[in-house]
Design a protein around this motif. Structure first.
Motif, mmCIF file in Angstrom:
data_model
loop_
_atom_site.group_PDB
_atom_site.id
_atom_site.type_symbol
_atom_site.label_atom_id
_atom_site.label_comp_id
_atom_site.label_asym_id
_atom_site.label_seq_id
_atom_site.Cartn_x
_atom_site.Cartn_y
_atom_site.Cartn_z
ATOM 1 N N VAL A 114 17.807 -10.070 -4.121
ATOM 2 C CA VAL A 114 17.705 -8.353 -3.688
ATOM 3 C C VAL A 114 16.613 -8.466 -3.029
ATOM 4 C CG1 VAL A 114 17.163 -7.287 -6.456
ATOM 5 C CG2 VAL A 114 17.501 -6.254 -3.356
ATOM 6 N N ALA A 115 16.558 -8.131 -2.441
ATOM 7 C CA ALA A 115 14.297 -8.320 -1.423
ATOM 8 C C ALA A 115 14.085 -6.782 -0.886
ATOM 9 C CB ALA A 115 14.502 -8.914 -0.108
ATOM 10 N N TRP A 116 13.093 -6.303 -1.151
ATOM 11 C CA TRP A 116 12.697 -4.834 -1.175
ATOM 12 C C TRP A 116 12.539 -5.512 0.827
ATOM 13 C CZ3 TRP A 116 7.951 -2.652 -3.412
ATOM 14 C CH2 TRP A 116 7.350 -2.332 -3.010
ATOM 15 N N ILE A 117 12.286 -4.278 1.791
ATOM 16 C CA ILE A 117 12.047 -4.137 2.873
ATOM 17 C C ILE A 117 11.078 -3.614 3.537
ATOM 18 C CG2 ILE A 117 12.845 -4.803 5.493
ATOM 19 C CD1 ILE A 117 13.144 -7.225 3.335
ATOM 20 N N GLY A 118 10.013 -3.463 4.140
ATOM 21 C CA GLY A 118 9.455 -1.845 3.576
ATOM 22 C C GLY A 118 8.031 -2.249 4.742
ATOM 23 N N PRO A 119 6.750 -1.427 5.319
ATOM 24 C CA PRO A 119 5.491 -1.305 6.221
ATOM 25 C C PRO A 119 4.934 -2.112 4.837
ATOM 26 C CG PRO A 119 6.422 0.776 5.270
ATOM 27 C CD PRO A 119 7.779 0.291 4.802
ATOM 28 N N LYS A 120 3.689 -2.316 5.612
ATOM 29 C CA LYS A 120 2.565 -3.128 5.157
ATOM 30 C C LYS A 120 1.703 -2.031 5.918
ATOM 31 C CE LYS A 120 3.008 -6.466 1.636
ATOM 32 N NZ LYS A 120 2.264 -7.622 0.977
ATOM 33 N N SER A 121 0.574 -1.668 5.584
ATOM 34 C CA SER A 121 -1.281 -0.559 6.423
ATOM 35 C C SER A 121 -1.969 0.127 5.163
ATOM 36 C CB SER A 121 -0.303 0.862 6.860
ATOM 37 O OG SER A 121 -0.945 1.426 7.704
ATOM 38 N N ILE A 122 -2.594 0.556 5.516
ATOM 39 C CA ILE A 122 -4.272 0.615 5.354
ATOM 40 C C ILE A 122 -4.169 1.999 3.726
ATOM 41 C CG2 ILE A 122 -6.680 1.635 5.694
ATOM 42 C CD1 ILE A 122 -6.205 0.670 8.118
ATOM 43 N N PRO A 123 -2.756 2.574 4.219
ATOM 44 C CA PRO A 123 -3.146 3.709 2.942
ATOM 45 C C PRO A 123 -1.522 3.139 2.179
ATOM 46 C CG PRO A 123 -1.718 4.360 5.088
ATOM 47 C CD PRO A 123 -2.443 3.255 5.295
ATOM 48 N N TYR A 124 -1.012 2.281 1.837
ATOM 49 C CA TYR A 124 -0.954 1.984 1.148
ATOM 50 C C TYR A 124 -1.713 1.200 -0.371
ATOM 51 C CZ TYR A 124 2.997 3.248 4.768
ATOM 52 O OH TYR A 124 3.524 3.209 5.304
ATOM 53 N N GLY A 125 -0.583 2.131 -1.583
ATOM 54 C CA GLY A 125 -0.786 1.711 -2.530
ATOM 55 C C GLY A 125 -0.206 0.351 -3.159
ATOM 56 N N LYS A 126 0.057 0.209 -5.364
ATOM 57 C CA LYS A 126 0.509 -1.078 -5.567
ATOM 58 C C LYS A 126 1.798 0.265 -5.545
ATOM 59 C CE LYS A 126 -3.354 -3.528 -6.338
ATOM 60 N NZ LYS A 126 -4.047 -3.960 -7.296
ATOM 61 N N ALA A 127 3.027 -0.652 -6.618
ATOM 62 C CA ALA A 127 4.121 -0.257 -7.035
ATOM 63 C C ALA A 127 4.741 -1.447 -8.130
ATOM 64 C CB ALA A 127 5.162 0.135 -6.021
ATOM 65 N N ASN A 128 5.122 -1.568 -9.108
ATOM 66 C CA ASN A 128 5.875 -2.351 -9.649
ATOM 67 C C ASN A 128 7.420 -1.859 -9.543
ATOM 68 O OD1 ASN A 128 3.685 -2.659 -11.339
ATOM 69 N ND2 ASN A 128 4.026 -0.858 -13.008
ATOM 70 N N VAL A 129 8.197 -2.745 -10.035
ATOM 71 C CA VAL A 129 9.357 -3.661 -9.015
ATOM 72 C C VAL A 129 10.120 -3.632 -10.532
ATOM 73 C CG1 VAL A 129 11.188 -5.036 -8.081
ATOM 74 C CG2 VAL A 129 8.710 -4.526 -7.059
ATOM 75 N N TYR A 130 10.996 -3.582 -11.066
ATOM 76 C CA TYR A 130 11.801 -3.546 -12.076
ATOM 77 C C TYR A 130 13.901 -3.605 -11.977
ATOM 78 C CZ TYR A 130 8.878 -0.691 -14.923
ATOM 79 O OH TYR A 130 6.997 -0.067 -15.537
ATOM 80 N N ILE A 131 14.171 -4.712 -12.275
ATOM 81 C CA ILE A 131 15.130 -5.265 -11.603
ATOM 82 C C ILE A 131 16.066 -4.943 -13.548
ATOM 83 C CG2 ILE A 131 16.914 -7.426 -11.749
ATOM 84 C CD1 ILE A 131 15.391 -6.291 -8.710
ATOM 85 N N ASP A 132 17.318 -4.066 -13.506
ATOM 86 C CA ASP A 132 17.811 -4.106 -14.975
ATOM 87 C C ASP A 132 17.045 -3.696 -15.832
ATOM 88 O OD1 ASP A 132 19.970 -5.000 -13.137
ATOM 89 O OD2 ASP A 132 19.969 -6.787 -14.213
ATOM 90 N N GLY A 133 16.269 -2.913 -15.213
ATOM 91 C CA GLY A 133 14.798 -2.336 -16.140
ATOM 92 C C GLY A 133 14.029 -3.604 -17.218
ATOM 93 N N ALA A 134 13.937 -4.149 -16.602
ATOM 94 C CA ALA A 134 12.559 -5.217 -17.002
ATOM 95 C C ALA A 134 11.630 -5.261 -15.540
ATOM 96 C CB ALA A 134 13.391 -6.458 -17.254
ATOM 97 N N LEU A 135 10.718 -5.602 -15.983
ATOM 98 C CA LEU A 135 9.412 -5.526 -14.800
ATOM 99 C C LEU A 135 9.662 -7.006 -14.537
ATOM 100 C CD1 LEU A 135 7.484 -4.246 -13.903
ATOM 101 C CD2 LEU A 135 6.000 -4.813 -15.652
ATOM 102 N N LYS A 136 9.788 -6.517 -12.694
ATOM 103 C CA LYS A 136 9.917 -8.545 -12.785
ATOM 104 C C LYS A 136 8.123 -8.633 -11.659
ATOM 105 C CE LYS A 136 13.348 -9.467 -14.209
ATOM 106 N NZ LYS A 136 13.494 -10.199 -14.899
ATOM 107 N N GLY A 137 7.658 -7.679 -11.729
ATOM 108 C CA GLY A 137 6.162 -7.732 -11.524
ATOM 109 C C GLY A 137 5.799 -6.247 -10.060
ATOM 110 N N THR A 138 4.382 -6.630 -10.466
ATOM 111 C CA THR A 138 3.539 -5.487 -9.445
ATOM 112 C C THR A 138 3.225 -5.917 -7.834
ATOM 113 O OG1 THR A 138 2.425 -4.560 -11.022
ATOM 114 C CG2 THR A 138 1.252 -4.148 -9.156
ATOM 115 N N VAL A 139 3.506 -4.999 -6.698
ATOM 116 C CA VAL A 139 3.297 -5.708 -5.497
ATOM 117 C C VAL A 139 2.177 -4.291 -4.918
ATOM 118 C CG1 VAL A 139 4.154 -5.660 -3.211
ATOM 119 C CG2 VAL A 139 5.466 -6.258 -5.324
#
Length: 89
Positions: free
Chosen positions: A15-40
């Motif tokens: 699975v891939a997350w598609i979205g915008p990136k820009s100056i006001p954008y922050g960070k998010a954690n990504v979880y698959i099936d409840g397990a943390l997979k990374g911070t973006v």
């Protein structure tokens, strides 16, 4: 996106997350099936649309839950904590 984040159910082996990136954008954690997979970090000095922001490693074939949770933190250059999900692929 609300403070609690966004979750969706997907079927497949990746699975891939598609979205915008820009100056006001922050960070998010990504979880698959409840397990943390990374911070973006969704910050970019130049606004762009339809980025592949994150992509999973290979997953077992089947149903999975993906969740994006804002961390309410940001890159030092970012002006806010915005996180946007446009699509899953």
């Amino acid at each position: 996106m609300g403070r609690a984040g966004l979750h969706s159910h997907v079927h497949g082996t990746r699975v891939a997350w598609i979205g915008p990136k820009s100056i006001p954008y922050g960070k998010a954690n990504v979880y698959i099936d409840g397990a943390l997979k990374g911070t973006v970090d969704c910050y970019s000095a130049a606004t762009g649309w339809r980025y592949k922001i994150w992509e999973s490693a290979a997953l077992p074939s089947g149903n999975h839950t993906i969740q994006v949770r804002p961390t309410h933190t940001k890159n030092a250059a970012a002006t806010s904590f915005v996180v946007v999900v446009d699509a899953w692929t």
